[in-house]
Design a protein around this motif. Structure first.
Motif, mmCIF file in Angstrom:
data_model
loop_
_atom_site.group_PDB
_atom_site.id
_atom_site.type_symbol
_atom_site.label_atom_id
_atom_site.label_comp_id
_atom_site.label_asym_id
_atom_site.label_seq_id
_atom_site.Cartn_x
_atom_site.Cartn_y
_atom_site.Cartn_z
ATOM 1 N N TYR A 171 77.107 29.104 58.775
ATOM 2 C CA TYR A 171 78.245 29.989 58.571
ATOM 3 C C TYR A 171 79.482 29.179 58.941
ATOM 4 C CZ TYR A 171 74.955 33.789 58.130
ATOM 5 O OH TYR A 171 73.944 34.595 57.696
ATOM 6 N N VAL A 172 80.552 29.381 58.200
ATOM 7 C CA VAL A 172 81.750 28.573 58.420
ATOM 8 C C VAL A 172 82.934 29.447 58.780
ATOM 9 C CG1 VAL A 172 80.955 26.781 56.818
ATOM 10 C CG2 VAL A 172 82.479 28.565 55.981
ATOM 11 N N SER A 173 83.816 28.851 59.556
ATOM 12 C CA SER A 173 85.117 29.469 59.789
ATOM 13 C C SER A 173 86.151 28.549 59.151
ATOM 14 C CB SER A 173 85.385 29.658 61.282
ATOM 15 O OG SER A 173 85.409 28.419 61.959
ATOM 16 N N ARG A 174 87.224 29.140 58.677
ATOM 17 C CA ARG A 174 88.259 28.385 57.972
ATOM 18 C C ARG A 174 89.609 28.593 58.645
ATOM 19 N NH1 ARG A 174 86.671 26.565 52.798
ATOM 20 N NH2 ARG A 174 84.665 27.394 52.113
ATOM 21 N N ASP A 175 90.479 27.605 58.482
ATOM 22 C CA ASP A 175 91.838 27.740 58.998
ATOM 23 C C ASP A 175 92.715 28.433 57.952
ATOM 24 O OD1 ASP A 175 92.461 25.809 57.070
ATOM 25 O OD2 ASP A 175 92.879 24.216 58.515
ATOM 26 N N GLY A 176 93.998 28.538 58.210
ATOM 27 C CA GLY A 176 94.928 29.217 57.320
ATOM 28 C C GLY A 176 95.056 28.572 55.946
ATOM 29 N N GLN A 177 94.716 27.289 55.849
ATOM 30 C CA GLN A 177 94.783 26.592 54.558
ATOM 31 C C GLN A 177 93.443 26.586 53.833
ATOM 32 O OE1 GLN A 177 95.998 23.584 56.876
ATOM 33 N NE2 GLN A 177 98.126 24.244 56.918
ATOM 34 N N GLY A 178 92.439 27.252 54.400
ATOM 35 C CA GLY A 178 91.135 27.343 53.755
ATOM 36 C C GLY A 178 90.174 26.218 54.088
ATOM 37 N N ARG A 179 90.573 25.305 54.970
ATOM 38 C CA ARG A 179 89.683 24.208 55.355
ATOM 39 C C ARG A 179 88.668 24.694 56.378
ATOM 40 N NH1 ARG A 179 92.551 18.840 57.128
ATOM 41 N NH2 ARG A 179 92.023 19.879 59.043
ATOM 42 N N VAL A 180 87.442 24.206 56.247
ATOM 43 C CA VAL A 180 86.409 24.540 57.227
ATOM 44 C C VAL A 180 86.772 23.887 58.552
ATOM 45 C CG1 VAL A 180 83.979 24.213 57.840
ATOM 46 C CG2 VAL A 180 84.599 24.812 55.492
#
Length: 114
Positions: A3-12
């Motif tokens: 499962y991934v979390s992403r930053d505000g720019q959509g990067r993992v």
């Protein structure tokens, strides 16, 4: 599959074993975004990391191609040089072992790179 979390720019920015409010998206380990996260070079050498990830993916293509050619009897496995046979057998063995290994992620949900 992590499962991934992403930053505000959509990067993992994180990989987790369990889904959570911050990490609900499930991606295969071979997904380009996961590979980008794993090979991200904070020293500014991202292009070399992407090239390495591309090489790793291409190696799998070559392995699969050889397997198809052997399966269709276009070539015999023994037609390959002994060193190539050894490498292909080693990779097949490693892939088989790794496909059965669980616990790539630690129990606390944080990524563990081995």
């Amino acid at each position: 599959m992590p499962y991934v979390s992403r930053d505000g720019q959509g990067r993992v920015v994180g990989l987790f074993e369990q889904a959570s409010e911050a990490a609900a998206e499930n991606l295969p380990a071979s997904h380009p975004d996961v590979l980008d996260f794993l090979f991200r070079d904070t020293g500014g050498e991202r292009n070399s990391a992407r090239f390495l990830a591309s090489d790793l993916a291409f190696i799998r293509v070559v392995e699969d191609l050889v397997a198809v050619l052997v399966e269709k009897r276009v070539i015999a496995f023994t037609d390959l040089p002994p060193a190539a046979q050894d490498k292909l057998l080693d990779r097949r063995s490693m892939r088989s072992y790794l496909s059965g290994v669980s616990g790539v992620f630690s129990g606390d949900g944080e990524a563990k790179i081995i």
